[in-house]
Scaffold this active site. Structure first.
Site, PDB file in Angstrom:
ATOM      1  N   ASN A  10      -1.853  -8.989  -9.979  1.00 47.39           N
ATOM      2  CA  ASN A  10      -1.064  -7.789 -10.263  1.00 47.39           C
ATOM      3  C   ASN A  10      -0.529  -7.292  -8.923  1.00 47.39           C
ATOM      4  OD1 ASN A  10      -0.026  -5.313 -10.902  1.00 47.39           O
ATOM      5  ND2 ASN A  10      -1.987  -4.381 -11.490  1.00 47.39           N
ATOM      6  N   TRP A  11       0.754  -7.505  -8.723  1.00 47.76           N
ATOM      7  CA  TRP A  11       1.338  -7.134  -7.422  1.00 47.76           C
ATOM      8  C   TRP A  11       1.571  -5.634  -7.281  1.00 47.76           C
ATOM      9  CZ3 TRP A  11       5.307 -10.927  -4.794  1.00 47.76           C
ATOM     10  CH2 TRP A  11       4.623 -12.094  -4.440  1.00 47.76           C
ATOM     11  N   LYS A  12       1.425  -4.896  -8.382  1.00 47.40           N
ATOM     12  CA  LYS A  12       1.658  -3.439  -8.350  1.00 47.40           C
ATOM     13  C   LYS A  12       3.026  -3.174  -7.688  1.00 47.40           C
ATOM     14  CE  LYS A  12      -3.283  -2.812  -8.482  1.00 47.40           C
ATOM     15  NZ  LYS A  12      -4.444  -1.997  -8.189  1.00 47.40           N
ATOM     16  N   HIS A  93      -2.882  -0.280 -17.585  1.00 47.94           N
ATOM     17  CA  HIS A  93      -3.560  -0.241 -16.277  1.00 47.94           C
ATOM     18  C   HIS A  93      -3.965   1.197 -15.963  1.00 47.94           C
ATOM     19  CE1 HIS A  93      -4.471  -0.605 -12.059  1.00 47.94           C
ATOM     20  NE2 HIS A  93      -4.564  -1.912 -12.246  1.00 47.94           N
ATOM     21  N   GLU A  95      -3.902   2.843 -13.348  1.00 47.75           N
ATOM     22  CA  GLU A  95      -2.957   3.600 -12.507  1.00 47.75           C
ATOM     23  C   GLU A  95      -1.853   4.214 -13.370  1.00 47.75           C
ATOM     24  OE1 GLU A  95      -2.220   0.472  -9.667  1.00 47.75           O
ATOM     25  OE2 GLU A  95      -4.274   0.691  -8.942  1.00 47.75           O
ATOM     26  N   GLU A 164     -11.564  -3.167 -15.784  1.00 44.74           N
ATOM     27  CA  GLU A 164     -11.340  -2.768 -14.397  1.00 44.74           C
ATOM     28  C   GLU A 164     -11.958  -1.390 -14.157  1.00 44.74           C
ATOM     29  OE1 GLU A 164      -7.697  -5.026 -12.637  1.00 44.74           O
ATOM     30  OE2 GLU A 164      -7.039  -3.109 -13.442  1.00 44.74           O
ATOM     31  N   GLY A 170      -9.285  -1.483  -5.446  1.00 47.83           N
ATOM     32  CA  GLY A 170      -8.800  -1.261  -4.085  1.00 47.83           C
ATOM     33  C   GLY A 170      -9.812  -0.616  -3.152  1.00 47.83           C
ATOM     34  N   SER A 209     -11.304  -5.215  -6.843  1.00 48.19           N
ATOM     35  CA  SER A 209     -11.818  -5.758  -5.577  1.00 48.19           C
ATOM     36  C   SER A 209     -12.313  -7.203  -5.676  1.00 48.19           C
ATOM     37  CB  SER A 209     -12.909  -4.854  -4.993  1.00 48.19           C
ATOM     38  OG  SER A 209     -12.345  -3.588  -4.647  1.00 48.19           O
ATOM     39  N   GLY A 230      -5.626  -7.542  -7.639  1.00 49.55           N
ATOM     40  CA  GLY A 230      -4.570  -6.748  -7.025  1.00 49.55           C
ATOM     41  C   GLY A 230      -4.258  -7.229  -5.622  1.00 49.55           C
ATOM     42  N   GLY A 231      -4.805  -6.531  -4.637  1.00 54.19           N
ATOM     43  CA  GLY A 231      -4.465  -6.771  -3.237  1.00 54.19           C
ATOM     44  C   GLY A 231      -4.569  -8.224  -2.805  1.00 54.19           C
TER      45      GLY A 231
HETATM   46  P1  13P Z   1      -7.637  -4.722  -6.379  1.00 58.06           P
HETATM   47  O1  13P Z   1      -7.927  -6.215  -6.607  1.00 58.06           O
HETATM   48  O2  13P Z   1      -6.674  -4.485  -5.258  1.00 58.06           O
HETATM   49  O3  13P Z   1      -8.890  -3.937  -6.317  1.00 58.06           O
HETATM   50  O4  13P Z   1      -6.852  -4.233  -7.695  1.00 58.06           O
HETATM   51  C1  13P Z   1      -7.375  -4.500  -8.942  1.00 58.06           C
HETATM   52  C2  13P Z   1      -6.368  -4.141  -9.952  1.00 58.06           C
HETATM   53  O5  13P Z   1      -6.084  -2.966 -10.181  1.00 58.06           O
HETATM   54  C3  13P Z   1      -5.677  -5.233 -10.640  1.00 58.06           C
HETATM   55  O6  13P Z   1      -4.933  -4.766 -11.721  1.00 58.06           O
END
Ligand code: 13P
Length: 247
Positions: A10-12, A93, A95, A164, A170, A209, A230-231
């Site tokens: 997920n590149w956000k 998600h 967020e 999640e 993150g 994470s 994510g990251g």
């Molecule tokens: P991180 O892997 O950066 O913690 O993000 C997880 C996430 O929100 C994937 O959708």
């Protein structure tokens, strides 16, 4: 039998044209892991270029609107995602549930809209730190899931649930293996209750994470059928060791 693993990035809100090189590098490297499904959910504006750059590789969106079309400024419909070359989308998600105030019923509508045009869906659920500390994580996630799941499911491969924990996103913090196992087992039971035998086939991803250093342990937990990353999905160098851990 364990389900085939799905590792989705997920590149956000990360990624410009210059990052299409990373999409191409990840797609190339993913071909070495034919036993793993790999996907990248990129910003909507990159979907079409990413999909053209890597034919046959799964490119997804990060959100979709629940309506077929209409007066929804700034939103993207399921058909638009499909038309741009996406084969899947994330919905719900945390967020977006938080910043865009998406409710469980919005998320359900989004999942149903995406599934209705043939997109695969990764439906996210997860608890806050306060809820975890109050000992209410499992109940809260199951309530969220119950209210967010699509009413019907034509194909089990079309839906994945991503657990999640919000406090793990993150932050570099992850639940213990026992906490992940407990939550995934509870989600599995809920999916069985809702979809009978088909509930056994729906993949349950862990997200929050995930990194090369913890992926092998996480993917070894019962009912963890992959990850939502994510990251660590932004570059092939970070992402491919996670894919390898699932292979
Ligand atoms: P991180 O892997 O950066 O913690 O993000 C997880 C996430 O929100 C994937 O959708």
């Amino acid at each position: 039998m364990p389900l085939r693993k799905l590792i989705a990035g997920n590149w956000k809100m990360h990624g410009l044209s210059s990052d299409l090189e990373q999409v191409a590098a990840i797609a190339r490297a993913a071909a070495d892991y034919p036993g793993v499904d790999v996907a990248l959910c990129v910003p909507a504006i990159l979907i079409e270029r990413a999909a053209r750059a890597v034919p046959g590789f799964a490119i997804g969106g990060q959100d979709v609107h629940q309506a077929e079309k209409g007066a929804h400024t700034g939103c993207t419909s399921a058909l638009m995602l499909l038309d741009a070359g996406a084969s899947l989308t994330i919905v719900g998600h945390s967020e977006r549930r938080d910043a865009q105030r998406e409710s469980d019923s919005d998320v359900k509508g989004k999942a149903e809209a995406a599934l209705s045009v043939g997109l695969n869906v990764i439906l996210c659920v997860g608890e806050s730190l306060e809820v975890r500390q109050a000992g209410a994580a499992v109940g809260s996630v199951l309530d969220q899931l119950e209210a967010s799941l699509p009413s019907t499911l034509a194909a089990t491969a079309a839906l994945a649930v991503a657990y999640e924990p919000i406090w793990a996103i993150g932050t570099g913090k992850i639940p213990t293996s026992d906490e992940i196992a407990e939550m995934h087992a509870a989600i599995r039971q809920k999916l069985r209750d809702r979809f009978a035998a088909a509930g056994e086939k729906i993949r349950i991803l862990y997200g929050g994470s995930v990194k090369a250093s913890n992926a092998t342990e996480i993917f070894g937990i019962a009912d963890v059928d992959g990850g939502l990353v994510g990251g660590a999905s932004l570059t092939a160098a970070d992402f491919m060791p996670i894919v390898a851990a699932a292979g």
